[in-house]
Design a protein around this motif. Structure first.
Motif, PDB file in Angstrom:
ATOM      1  N   ILE A 159      47.271 -41.616  28.240  1.00 11.23           N
ATOM      2  CA  ILE A 159      47.301 -42.832  27.416  1.00 11.23           C
ATOM      3  C   ILE A 159      48.732 -43.301  27.205  1.00 11.23           C
ATOM      4  CG2 ILE A 159      46.825 -43.704  25.092  1.00 11.23           C
ATOM      5  CD1 ILE A 159      44.357 -41.785  25.118  1.00 11.23           C
ATOM      6  N   ASP A 190      44.307 -47.109  27.906  1.00 10.75           N
ATOM      7  CA  ASP A 190      44.336 -46.637  26.525  1.00 10.75           C
ATOM      8  C   ASP A 190      43.118 -45.729  26.323  1.00 10.75           C
ATOM      9  OD1 ASP A 190      42.191 -48.372  26.446  1.00 10.75           O
ATOM     10  OD2 ASP A 190      43.118 -49.787  25.048  1.00 10.75           O
ATOM     11  N   GLY A 220      50.000 -44.906  30.390  1.00 12.91           N
ATOM     12  CA  GLY A 220      49.302 -46.098  30.862  1.00 12.91           C
ATOM     13  C   GLY A 220      48.768 -45.894  32.279  1.00 12.91           C
TER      14      GLY A 220
END
Length: 511
Positions: A19, A25, A22
């Motif tokens: 997360i 998320d 990237g």
């Protein structure tokens, strides 16, 4: 092939690292997970009369809401049963909001024949027993005439230990993400998970560098490059010399099994160290394997000084008591021979474990491999074995650290552990190995690989895998005498496969 095994905590770290890096998320990963599950369900269970999705309040339930939405969008008949409501502004709450199927209370859940039940109640992080309406729903699911699929891990199963925390969903198939967890592979969890599928949900392999996992599934890729392939300029003693201690005149077969396994696994020379009373019996059965008399410590010292054996096996059929302890402690004092203590050698230290552990820990180098089954483990490590908490994996690690030795904790889910914290869970085991003498063969395999220069942990892992692969190849009706010749074939095939893969890599061709 991915062979790293992540604990639930490490898997949570993998999610967070992904997360943070990237492009996904938390909700993006949940969407990926739900999509992977839904696609698998439609591919394998598209003929189901209906899908019943059981959703809990956390991320596991969130995955379930995504699955339900995608199944409904495909035109399938979908029913959602909820246990608890996701907390506001969480990923699971977003998944519930986006799900077009109205959830009903789990207390009303009644599975229908021919349907598929999707367990998305609780994930691998669960640390207490499932109770109340959720437990009752699991009970109804387990007796239903329906197919059962678990999301991540069956609800009620400890993802770290593989032990039930209470009522457990009995899955025919479990779909997990990125990497397996110990609870998937340790019994009884392995049975409760059914078929295990690892889905790609966008977590990149490079997160493992930050996590530094210390547990692995025992596969050839872990140790194949360390297999001791013979060199063109080799000779028999350069290929390693293994010595195996024999028991008395009526207990010689176990040692000969170990010796034959050591020879078949590539050791250039193998000697059976026999008490005088058993020399004639052993001589009558040995051809390529050498024989030497060894009644006392002085005999052993003379052998060590003149024959330069590189590995010893003590225990198979040897007898329990002071003589076994005396030889074991003498061996631990000789450098730099590698040692495998099995069976009677282990049990002989039942009342004197600290003496063994102190001797093994007198040098920094790990030279000793212990091969206990459950009963022998309890004799040598009664407090560790009697602990009500912790998994077989944790017990093996604690034992390895205490004994200053590699531990092969045998069983249906054999665990190999090193004092440095590395551990491997074997997954190709078979009940065909539950036959007299198979453990003696394993001890000889380990010693042979170490005698040829393979590090003890890798040698133990390779021997356990090869041993089981040979048994699977032989099939029903195998006896221990069958195993050595077939282990040689398995080992040769592994060496050939590794050489081909290495050559392909050198030539820039994908293996």
């Amino acid at each position: 092939m991915a062979y790293e095994i992540l604990t639930p905590v490490e898997m949570g770290k993998a999610d967070k690292l992904t997360i943070a890096a990237g492009p996904y998320d938390g909700y993006g990963l949940m969407l990926n997970a739900g999509s992977a599950i839904a696609h698998r369900l439609l591919a394998d269970d598209g003929d189901a009369s209906a899908f019943h999705v059981l959703c809990g309040p956390g991320n596991n339930g969130g995955d379930g809401y995504v699955v339900a939405r995608l199944l409904a969008e495909s035109g399938a008949s979908v029913h959602v049963w909820s246990y608890g409501k996701p907390a506001a502004q969480t990923d699971a709450a977003m998944a519930l909001q986006d799900c077009p199927v109205q959830p009903r209370p789990i207390a009303e859940f009644q599975p229908t024949p021919g349907s598929v039940i999707v367990d998305a109640l609780f994930g691998a992080g669960l640390n207490k027993a499932v109770t109340g309406e959720a437990a009752e729903a699991i009970g109804r699911a387990n007796v239903a005439a329906a197919r059962r699929v678990a999301v991540d891990i069956p609800s009620g199963l400890d993802g770290l230990t593989g032990l039930p925390l209470g009522p457990v969903f009995h899955a025919g198939r479990t779909i997990t993400f990125f990497r397996k967890k110990p609870g998937h592979l340790l019994y009884p969890g392995r049975t409760l998970c059914g078929e295990l599928v690892v889905a790609d949900i966008g977590i990149r392999k490079d997160v493992l560098a930050a996590i530094k996992p210390r547990c692995f599934e025992n596969t050839p890729h872990q140790w194949c490059e360390r297999l001791p392939a013979p060199e063109a300029n080799t000779h028999k003693y350069k290929r390693g010399h293994v010595a195996v201690f024999s028991g008395g005149a009526t207990a010689t077969g176990a040692a000969r099994l170990s010796a034959l396994a050591a020879a078949r696994a590539g050791a250039g020379a193998v000697t059976v160290l026999s008490p005088g009373e058993a020399l004639a019996v052993n001589a009558a059965h040995l051809i390529s394997i050498m024989l030497a008399r060894c009644d006392h410590n002085q005999d052993l010292q003379t052998f060590v000084e003149t024959r330069k054996a590189s590995a010893f096996v003590l225990g198979p059929g040897f007898g329990i008591g002071e003589r076994a302890r005396t030889f074991a402690l003498a061996l631990l004092g000789y450098q730099p021979a590698q040692l495998v203590f099995d069976a009677d050698a282990i049990t002989s230290f039942e009342k004197h474990p600290d003496v063994l552990f102190h001797a093994a820990g007198s040098t920094a180098e790990i030279r000793l491999v212990l091969t206990p089954h459950e009963g022998e483990f309890k004799r040598l490590f009664p407090d560790i074995a009697g602990s009500e908490t912790g998994s077989k994996l944790e017990r093996a690690r604690k034992a390895a650290a205490r004994a200053h030795a590699i531990i092969i904790y045998k069983g249906a889910d054999t665990v190999i552990a090193s004092p440095d914290g590395r551990a491997a869970i074997n997954t190709n085991g078979t009940p065909l190995l539950a036959t007299a003498g198979s453990g003696d063969v394993l001890a000889g395999l380990v010693a042979s690989l170490m005698a040829q220069g393979m590090p003890p942990f890798e040698a133990a892992c390779a021997a356990v895998f090869i041993h089981a692969a040979a048994a699977r190849s032989l099939g029903f009706g195998l006896i221990a005498e069958d195993l050595p010749a077939v282990t040689a074939i398995v080992l040769g095939d592994l060496m050939d496969d590794w050489q081909q893969e290495k050559s392909a890599r050198n030539e820039g061709v994908a293996p």
